[in-house]
Enzyme design. Structure first.
Site, mmCIF file in Angstrom:
data_model
loop_
_atom_site.group_PDB
_atom_site.id
_atom_site.type_symbol
_atom_site.label_atom_id
_atom_site.label_comp_id
_atom_site.label_asym_id
_atom_site.label_seq_id
_atom_site.Cartn_x
_atom_site.Cartn_y
_atom_site.Cartn_z
ATOM 1 N N ASN A 64 -54.169 -53.339 -77.303
ATOM 2 C CA ASN A 64 -53.496 -54.871 -77.033
ATOM 3 C C ASN A 64 -53.043 -55.945 -77.793
ATOM 4 O O ASN A 64 -54.357 -55.960 -78.770
ATOM 5 C CB ASN A 64 -54.624 -54.886 -75.697
ATOM 6 C CG ASN A 64 -56.032 -55.379 -75.856
ATOM 7 O OD1 ASN A 64 -56.818 -54.507 -76.481
ATOM 8 N ND2 ASN A 64 -56.508 -56.395 -75.301
ATOM 9 N N CYS A 75 -49.993 -53.135 -73.857
ATOM 10 C CA CYS A 75 -51.167 -52.545 -73.905
ATOM 11 C C CYS A 75 -51.468 -51.762 -75.293
ATOM 12 O O CYS A 75 -50.025 -51.315 -75.449
ATOM 13 C CB CYS A 75 -51.296 -51.977 -72.211
ATOM 14 S SG CYS A 75 -51.728 -53.039 -71.290
ATOM 15 N N GLU A 77 -52.205 -48.266 -74.355
ATOM 16 C CA GLU A 77 -51.861 -47.834 -74.668
ATOM 17 C C GLU A 77 -49.673 -47.126 -74.854
ATOM 18 O O GLU A 77 -49.998 -46.070 -75.519
ATOM 19 C CB GLU A 77 -51.540 -46.371 -72.971
ATOM 20 C CG GLU A 77 -53.748 -46.719 -72.807
ATOM 21 C CD GLU A 77 -54.033 -48.326 -72.116
ATOM 22 O OE1 GLU A 77 -53.597 -49.605 -72.667
ATOM 23 O OE2 GLU A 77 -54.542 -47.828 -71.014
ATOM 24 N N CYS A 117 -48.135 -48.444 -67.985
ATOM 25 C CA CYS A 117 -48.730 -47.694 -68.709
ATOM 26 C C CYS A 117 -48.470 -45.769 -68.670
ATOM 27 O O CYS A 117 -48.951 -45.370 -68.896
ATOM 28 C CB CYS A 117 -50.057 -47.625 -69.123
ATOM 29 S SG CYS A 117 -50.257 -49.005 -70.344
HETATM 30 N N1 THU Z 1 -54.889 -53.261 -71.006
HETATM 31 C C1 THU Z 1 -54.295 -52.626 -71.716
HETATM 32 O O1 THU Z 1 -54.535 -52.279 -72.837
HETATM 33 N N2 THU Z 1 -54.181 -51.583 -71.083
HETATM 34 C C2 THU Z 1 -54.836 -50.785 -69.552
HETATM 35 O O2 THU Z 1 -54.129 -50.366 -69.673
HETATM 36 C C3 THU Z 1 -54.258 -52.638 -68.757
HETATM 37 C C4 THU Z 1 -54.917 -53.592 -70.031
HETATM 38 C C5 THU Z 1 -54.609 -54.827 -72.100
HETATM 39 C C6 THU Z 1 -53.762 -55.858 -71.439
HETATM 40 C C7 THU Z 1 -54.757 -57.275 -71.566
HETATM 41 O O3 THU Z 1 -54.666 -57.664 -73.227
HETATM 42 C C8 THU Z 1 -55.395 -56.978 -71.088
HETATM 43 O O4 THU Z 1 -56.052 -55.814 -71.525
HETATM 44 C C9 THU Z 1 -56.258 -57.964 -69.789
HETATM 45 O O5 THU Z 1 -55.367 -57.276 -69.405
#
Ligand code: THU
Length: 162
Positions: A64, A75, A77, A117
């Site tokens: 992320n 994110c 993913e 995602c």
């Molecule tokens: N986040 C992800 O990278 N993937 C997800 O599916 C959910 C959330 C990240 C976004 C943000 O940087 C942190 O997690 C908190 O939400």
């Protein structure tokens, strides 16, 4: 028209530990764990790592990438999927491993991909005409396996109405 009721079942497999999975899956999760260390997450401090095994044997990963303007956060993913499609446009994503870490409250179960995602994972499956298996892991506890992103987003939007 007669009223009809419908229902869907979601299928997933849980494993007590990563070691119960085949070695290739363990290695993919380790790649996701490694990617997580590269997260830019100064605002939430919540780290996510994703690693994708492609059908050409390559592993592509992402983490992320947060932004001071919060809605711009990317994110893990989607970062990994964008890297995969732009680096190996012809390759299919066979498996994606996703793992999370929270320094304040260690994740005792996997974190499932957010709705956005899921939609991008669906686009990937439709584009490649093949499912992408998902492996989800927290910092401790079970590992979850889903055969397809469709199990996470049954009523997905696709291009058929456009
Ligand atoms: N986040 C992800 O990278 N993937 C997800 O599916 C959910 C959330 C990240 C976004 C943000 O940087 C942190 O997690 C908190 O939400």
């Amino acid at each position: 028209m007669a009223k009809q009721q419908h229902s869907l079942r979601v299928h997933w497999t849980s494993y007590a530990a990563l070691q119960e999975l085949p070695l290739a899956d363990q290695q993919l999760m380790q790649a996701a764990r490694k990617a997580l260390a590269k997260a830019h997450a100064p605002y939430s401090e919540f780290r996510v790592g994703a690693a994708i095994l492609l059908d050409n044997g390559e592993i592509v990963s992402g983490a992320n990438f947060e932004n001071a303007a919060y809605t711009m956060c990317l994110c893990a993913e989607r970062t990994a999927l964008a890297t995969a499609v732009s680096t190996f446009p012809k390759a299919k994503a066979l498996v994606m491993a996703i793992t999370v870490a929270n320094p304040h409250r260690p994740a005792t179960r996997p974190g499932a991909p957010c709705g956005a995602c899921r939609q991008v994972l669906l686009e990937t499956e439709l584009r490649q005409q093949a499912d992408c298996r998902l492996l989800l892991q927290g910092e401790s506890g079970e590992v979850w396996e889903l055969a397809s992103a469709k199990d996470l987003l049954p009523f997905y939007f696709d291009g058929s109405l456009l």
